[in-house]
Scaffold this active site. Sequence first.
Site, mmCIF file in Angstrom:
data_model
loop_
_atom_site.group_PDB
_atom_site.id
_atom_site.type_symbol
_atom_site.label_atom_id
_atom_site.label_comp_id
_atom_site.label_asym_id
_atom_site.label_seq_id
_atom_site.Cartn_x
_atom_site.Cartn_y
_atom_site.Cartn_z
ATOM 1 N N PHE A 104 1.614 4.515 2.557
ATOM 2 C CA PHE A 104 1.342 5.093 3.875
ATOM 3 C C PHE A 104 0.964 6.571 3.808
ATOM 4 O O PHE A 104 0.545 7.157 4.802
ATOM 5 C CB PHE A 104 2.461 4.847 4.876
ATOM 6 C CG PHE A 104 3.862 5.239 4.453
ATOM 7 C CD1 PHE A 104 4.132 6.403 3.747
ATOM 8 C CD2 PHE A 104 4.940 4.438 4.806
ATOM 9 C CE1 PHE A 104 5.419 6.769 3.397
ATOM 10 C CE2 PHE A 104 6.242 4.786 4.449
ATOM 11 C CZ PHE A 104 6.474 5.959 3.746
ATOM 12 N N HIS B 117 12.454 10.291 8.986
ATOM 13 C CA HIS B 117 13.567 11.156 8.583
ATOM 14 C C HIS B 117 13.659 11.312 7.068
ATOM 15 O O HIS B 117 14.371 12.195 6.577
ATOM 16 C CB HIS B 117 14.889 10.647 9.164
ATOM 17 C CG HIS B 117 15.529 9.518 8.415
ATOM 18 N ND1 HIS B 117 16.881 9.277 8.457
ATOM 19 C CD2 HIS B 117 15.006 8.543 7.605
ATOM 20 C CE1 HIS B 117 17.170 8.221 7.711
ATOM 21 N NE2 HIS B 117 16.058 7.764 7.190
ATOM 22 N N GLY C 59 0.830 -1.199 0.000
ATOM 23 C CA GLY C 59 0.000 0.000 0.000
ATOM 24 C C GLY C 59 0.858 1.240 0.000
ATOM 25 O O GLY C 59 2.055 1.199 -0.313
#
Length: 335
Positions: free
Chosen positions: A227, A245, A225
């Site tokens: 995010f 980061h 998928g």
Amino acid sequence: MTSASPLDQLMQMICGYQVSQIVLTVGELGLPDMLKQGPRSVEDLAQACGANPDRLYRLLRASASVGIFAETESRVFTTTPLSEPLQSDHPMSLQPLTLMMGVEHYATWGRLRRAVQSNENAFEQEYGLPFFDYLGENPEPAAIFDAAMTSIHGRETAAILAAYDFSQFGLIADVGGGNGSKLISLLTKHPQVRGMLVDLPHVVERAAPNFVAAGVNERMTLIGGDFFVEVPAGADAYMMRHIIHDWDDEKSAMILKNCRAAMQPGQKLLLVEYVIPAGNEPFFGKLLDLTMMLIPGGKERTEAEYRDLVAGCGFQLQRVINTDQPISVLESTAI
């Protein structure tokens, strides 16, 4: 304390790229593997790797001058402790990292000044695509990236598992978990824990055989998928290691808010990151911060910056757990 003068120290810094390109070239030629069985002559090595013998000798001589290889007799070279981790089958091999840093990273760092003076993404300017899109379209660099991350994170993983008790959770979602190496180590240490790998479909596809090889696939759920769109619900804790980061604050907040939407109040969010300390002392994260700026467009952060970032996304930072490596676990609770 170094005895070198400031002028000599600065000269070493200015010429540092030369050493990194030496390391890259000996790795690309496969010389560390060729010397694994013992000393060999330049002529023998040149024939094996398709090089000009005299020019190869000059490369090996320069390599020996910085501790990579040693000339045991005239035009005969052998390995050293520095060259052994460049061998492809070394348990902590840095060969993939060398290839990644010496090619794409090296080219991108040449755009540092322009990146500092503008908002442009240096990697996109150099390669025409965002970094992760580039990996999705180029299988060979993607495989090198996966292997490089495994070699970098190997020592970190042991330190993280020693510092934080993951056994308290039944199902842990590793969001952006890449090749699965982190979850494999975690599930191996804690046989009662189950894992959920969440990443882009092509990444999950590359990772699937790794769980089978490690014998933990029956305790795994693999979900392909994005995010930035949605994070699947159902886990007891959500972990992201060296993910936030990669992104600026706006995109990081999108990821964190999607995690929060999948979580119940009181559940744990575990960010595994470098936390920038105050002061002028050397810290790897301060250099990595520039890599994040140049390549994916992200940043390393201080504890205060992480606290503010997660607070704006429905979490409260509870504690920062340091490890015996520069990496830390930032434990937050969904509120």
